[in-house]
Design a protein around this motif. Structure first.
Motif, PDB file in Angstrom:
ATOM      1  N   ARG A 199       0.841  -1.187   0.000  1.00 35.53           N
ATOM      2  CA  ARG A 199       0.000   0.000   0.000  1.00 35.53           C
ATOM      3  C   ARG A 199       0.883   1.246   0.000  1.00 35.53           C
ATOM      4  N   GLY A 200       0.298   2.379  -0.367  1.00 35.02           N
ATOM      5  CA  GLY A 200       1.027   3.641  -0.331  1.00 35.02           C
ATOM      6  C   GLY A 200       0.266   4.655  -1.165  1.00 35.02           C
ATOM      7  N   GLY A 201       0.023   5.820  -0.562  1.00 30.45           N
ATOM      8  CA  GLY A 201      -0.751   6.839  -1.274  1.00 30.45           C
ATOM      9  C   GLY A 201       0.154   7.777  -2.052  1.00 30.45           C
ATOM     10  N   VAL A 202      -0.266   8.105  -3.262  1.00 30.21           N
ATOM     11  CA  VAL A 202       0.426   9.152  -4.025  1.00 30.21           C
ATOM     12  C   VAL A 202      -0.484  10.371  -4.180  1.00 30.21           C
ATOM     13  N   PHE A 203      -1.781  10.149  -4.028  1.00 26.87           N
ATOM     14  CA  PHE A 203      -2.749  11.254  -3.942  1.00 26.87           C
ATOM     15  C   PHE A 203      -3.354  11.143  -2.547  1.00 26.87           C
ATOM     16  N   LYS A 204      -3.009  12.062  -1.681  1.00 37.51           N
ATOM     17  CA  LYS A 204      -3.395  11.933  -0.274  1.00 37.51           C
ATOM     18  C   LYS A 204      -4.519  12.890   0.105  1.00 37.51           C
ATOM     19  N   PRO A 205      -5.600  12.348   0.634  1.00 36.81           N
ATOM     20  CA  PRO A 205      -6.647  13.235   1.164  1.00 36.81           C
ATOM     21  C   PRO A 205      -6.233  13.710   2.550  1.00 36.81           C
ATOM     22  N   ARG A 206      -5.885  14.941   2.722  1.00 33.95           N
ATOM     23  CA  ARG A 206      -5.409  15.437   4.023  1.00 33.95           C
ATOM     24  C   ARG A 206      -6.387  16.456   4.585  1.00 33.95           C
ATOM     25  N   SER A 207      -6.578  16.417   5.894  1.00 32.70           N
ATOM     26  CA  SER A 207      -7.516  17.357   6.514  1.00 32.70           C
ATOM     27  C   SER A 207      -7.052  18.797   6.283  1.00 32.70           C
ATOM     28  N   SER A 208      -5.731  19.020   6.367  1.00 29.77           N
ATOM     29  CA  SER A 208      -5.209  20.376   6.136  1.00 29.77           C
ATOM     30  C   SER A 208      -4.591  20.466   4.742  1.00 29.77           C
ATOM     31  N   ILE A 234      -1.608  -1.346  -4.180  1.00 33.99           N
ATOM     32  CA  ILE A 234      -2.916  -0.753  -3.889  1.00 33.99           C
ATOM     33  C   ILE A 234      -2.676   0.704  -3.528  1.00 33.99           C
ATOM     34  N   THR A 235      -3.402   1.601  -4.198  1.00 28.93           N
ATOM     35  CA  THR A 235      -3.207   3.030  -3.956  1.00 28.93           C
ATOM     36  C   THR A 235      -4.504   3.784  -4.208  1.00 28.93           C
ATOM     37  N   GLU A 236      -4.624   4.907  -3.525  1.00 23.68           N
ATOM     38  CA  GLU A 236      -5.905   5.631  -3.570  1.00 23.68           C
ATOM     39  C   GLU A 236      -6.059   6.488  -4.819  1.00 23.68           C
ATOM     40  N   VAL A 237      -7.255   6.418  -5.393  1.00 29.44           N
ATOM     41  CA  VAL A 237      -7.635   7.332  -6.472  1.00 29.44           C
ATOM     42  C   VAL A 237      -8.657   8.291  -5.873  1.00 29.44           C
ATOM     43  N   MET A 238      -8.428   9.586  -6.082  1.00 25.17           N
ATOM     44  CA  MET A 238      -9.318  10.546  -5.417  1.00 25.17           C
ATOM     45  C   MET A 238     -10.373  11.128  -6.338  1.00 25.17           C
ATOM     46  N   GLN A 239     -10.091  11.131  -7.620  1.00 20.81           N
ATOM     47  CA  GLN A 239     -11.098  11.730  -8.513  1.00 20.81           C
ATOM     48  C   GLN A 239     -11.076  11.071  -9.886  1.00 20.81           C
ATOM     49  N   VAL A 240     -12.195  11.249 -10.584  1.00 28.92           N
ATOM     50  CA  VAL A 240     -12.402  10.583 -11.874  1.00 28.92           C
ATOM     51  C   VAL A 240     -11.255  10.864 -12.839  1.00 28.92           C
ATOM     52  N   ASP A 249      -2.758  -2.060  -9.328  1.00 25.70           N
ATOM     53  CA  ASP A 249      -3.370  -3.398  -9.284  1.00 25.70           C
ATOM     54  C   ASP A 249      -4.705  -3.371  -8.549  1.00 25.70           C
ATOM     55  N   VAL A 250      -4.798  -2.512  -7.536  1.00 24.63           N
ATOM     56  CA  VAL A 250      -6.083  -2.309  -6.848  1.00 24.63           C
ATOM     57  C   VAL A 250      -6.252  -0.806  -6.624  1.00 24.63           C
ATOM     58  N   PHE A 251      -7.372  -0.277  -7.083  1.00 26.05           N
ATOM     59  CA  PHE A 251      -7.714   1.118  -6.778  1.00 26.05           C
ATOM     60  C   PHE A 251      -8.325   1.164  -5.389  1.00 26.05           C
ATOM     61  N   GLN A 252      -7.819   2.065  -4.564  1.00 24.85           N
ATOM     62  CA  GLN A 252      -8.434   2.262  -3.251  1.00 24.85           C
ATOM     63  C   GLN A 252      -9.345   3.486  -3.317  1.00 24.85           C
ATOM     64  N   VAL A 253     -10.577   3.298  -2.839  1.00 28.14           N
ATOM     65  CA  VAL A 253     -11.464   4.455  -2.665  1.00 28.14           C
ATOM     66  C   VAL A 253     -11.446   4.782  -1.181  1.00 28.14           C
ATOM     67  N   ASN A 255     -14.282   9.446   0.114  1.00 29.86           N
ATOM     68  CA  ASN A 255     -14.894   9.318  -1.211  1.00 29.86           C
ATOM     69  C   ASN A 255     -15.855   8.139  -1.298  1.00 29.86           C
ATOM     70  N   SER A 256     -16.187   7.591  -0.142  1.00 30.04           N
ATOM     71  CA  SER A 256     -16.976   6.362  -0.134  1.00 30.04           C
ATOM     72  C   SER A 256     -18.329   6.518  -0.833  1.00 30.04           C
ATOM     73  N   GLN A 257     -18.825   7.739  -0.845  1.00 21.71           N
ATOM     74  CA  GLN A 257     -20.100   7.978  -1.547  1.00 21.71           C
ATOM     75  C   GLN A 257     -19.932   8.965  -2.704  1.00 21.71           C
ATOM     76  N   ASN A 258     -18.748   8.967  -3.294  1.00 28.52           N
ATOM     77  CA  ASN A 258     -18.545   9.779  -4.499  1.00 28.52           C
ATOM     78  C   ASN A 258     -19.031   8.922  -5.678  1.00 28.52           C
ATOM     79  N   PHE A 259     -20.307   9.068  -5.957  1.00 34.63           N
ATOM     80  CA  PHE A 259     -20.949   8.129  -6.891  1.00 34.63           C
ATOM     81  C   PHE A 259     -20.406   8.245  -8.311  1.00 34.63           C
ATOM     82  N   ASN A 260     -19.954   9.437  -8.696  1.00 32.34           N
ATOM     83  CA  ASN A 260     -19.348   9.566 -10.030  1.00 32.34           C
ATOM     84  C   ASN A 260     -18.064   8.747 -10.115  1.00 32.34           C
ATOM     85  N   LEU A 261     -17.265   8.822  -9.033  1.00 31.00           N
ATOM     86  CA  LEU A 261     -16.013   8.051  -9.004  1.00 31.00           C
ATOM     87  C   LEU A 261     -16.321   6.552  -9.019  1.00 31.00           C
TER      88      LEU A 261
END
Ligand code: PEP
Ligand code: MN
Length: 340
Positions: free
Chosen positions: A126-135, A162-168, A179-183, A187-193
């Motif tokens: 695992r490892g994020g390259v697009f990170k959702p950060r609070s700040s 496995i790594t996170e995808v944040m937007q379409v 190999d695995v997209f992480q939501v 973004n759990s209810q980002n229905f477009n994504l």
């Protein structure tokens, strides 16, 4: 209702089935995935399903009284297995361990982690390259260039990513390296994504929302499946509660409940759940006993200097103990008859 259609069904026969269902006030959605052709029929009227089941082109028909349909275990009692290739599988008796840093930081760190995983025979990093950060001022990831490096070293070592995808808009650029997209939880209810990931042929690990209910998680998974992608893994990562003593509340209840409700594999992320390093291990083991098909957790050579989430990250020595304990715990669970 979930109707599995024959692969070679003619348009004409399909239309006859849809007509018949519509006459009984059912609305029909056609779903074509990597594996199968389905009609999902939603309606309230009592109908004799044998009348549909005997029509030309129907393989099987199942009454599913859950609000979500294709991810329900009511029509597919056998648990799904997600195949990442090269013998690496998740679910239905294949237990998966995914480990790595919160964020991909630089090439040296990728190489370090890959070597650590290789040494311990761990096949998914695992490892994020697009990170959702609070700040917005926190480290937000190396982006696509970081993913290319991540992919290069993992491919050479036979390790899946496995790594996170944040937007379409990121999907197209990322697809050849993932190999695995992480939501992520946010973004759990980002229905477009979810819809767009449903159009890909890459497995998706869907995390539960920060305040997401189990039904909402299953509906989100239904988005991905109904858009055409059956390769879905669910992830319990803790939910926000009134408790402030830790980052989130790991909902261990969700694990056996999900295993009863859905055929999809259920993975647990104890790192983001508790957010405190020394408790990641007991929670990982508790999750396995509760029925988890895999554990994803954060590890780093030097957690004290990690760019993100160091406080919940295990060093390699701690991670090695955990790999060993998890394998033993999974083996032990299998000797008991605990699964729904
Ligand atoms: C992560 O796994 O990197 C992450 C940000 O987790 P979550 O979406 O669960 O907060
Ligand atoms: Mn993290």
């Amino acid at each position: 209702m979930v109707i599995q259609l024959k692969k070679d069904i003619t348009e004409q026969n399909k239309n006859l089935i849809i007509k018949k269902l519509e006459n009984s006030k059912y609305s029909c959605s056609q779903v074509k995935t990597q594996k199968d052709n389905y009609l999902v029929a939603i309606g309230k009227n009592e109908i004799d399903i044998r009348r549909i089941g005997s029509m030309n082109g129907v393989n099987d028909i199942h009454r599913v009284d859950d609000n979500y349909k294709l991810v329900s275990r009511k029509w597919k009692t056998e648990y799904s297995k997600i195949n990442l290739g090269d013998g690496i599988k998740i679910g239905n008796d294949d237990f998966a361990i995914m480990a790595g840093p919160c964020s991909i930081e630089n090439e040296e760190q990728i190489i370090d982690t890959v070597n650590h995983l290789k040494k311990n025979n761990i096949k998914i990093m695992r490892g994020g390259v697009f990170k959702p950060r609070s700040s917005p001022y926190s480290f937000r990831g190396l982006g696509i260039e970081g993913l290319k490096l991540f992919s290069k070293h993992c491919k050479n070592a036979g390790i899946k990513i496995i790594t996170e995808v944040m937007q379409v808009s990121q999907i197209e650029d990322m697809i050849e390296y993932v190999d695995v997209f992480q939501v992520g939880a946010r973004n759990s209810q980002n229905f477009n994504l979810l819809d767009e990931l449903g159009k890909t042929n890459i497995p998706v690990m869907l995390k539960r929302g920060l305040a997401g209910t189990i039904d909402e998680l299953l509906f989100s998974a239904e988005y991905i499946f109904s858009a055409g992608n059956e390769q879905i893994i669910l992830c319990e990562r803790g939910i926000r509660s009134y408790e402030k003593a830790y980052r989130n509340t790991l909902d261990v209840n969700a694990i056996p409940l999900l295993k009863e409700k859905t055929h999809l594999p259920v993975v647990v992320d104890p790192s983001h759940a508790i957010g405190i390093r020394q408790f990641v291990k007991p929670l990982a083991l508790a999750s396995i006993m509760a029925g988890a098909d895999g554990i994803i957790f954060e590890t780093h050579k030097q957690p004290e200097v990690a760019f993100s989430d160091g406080q919940q990250t295990l060093n390699y020595t701690e991670a090695e103990k955990l790999y060993d304990n998890m394998k033993k715990t999974y083996k032990f669970r299998k000797t008991l008859d605990l699964m729904p």
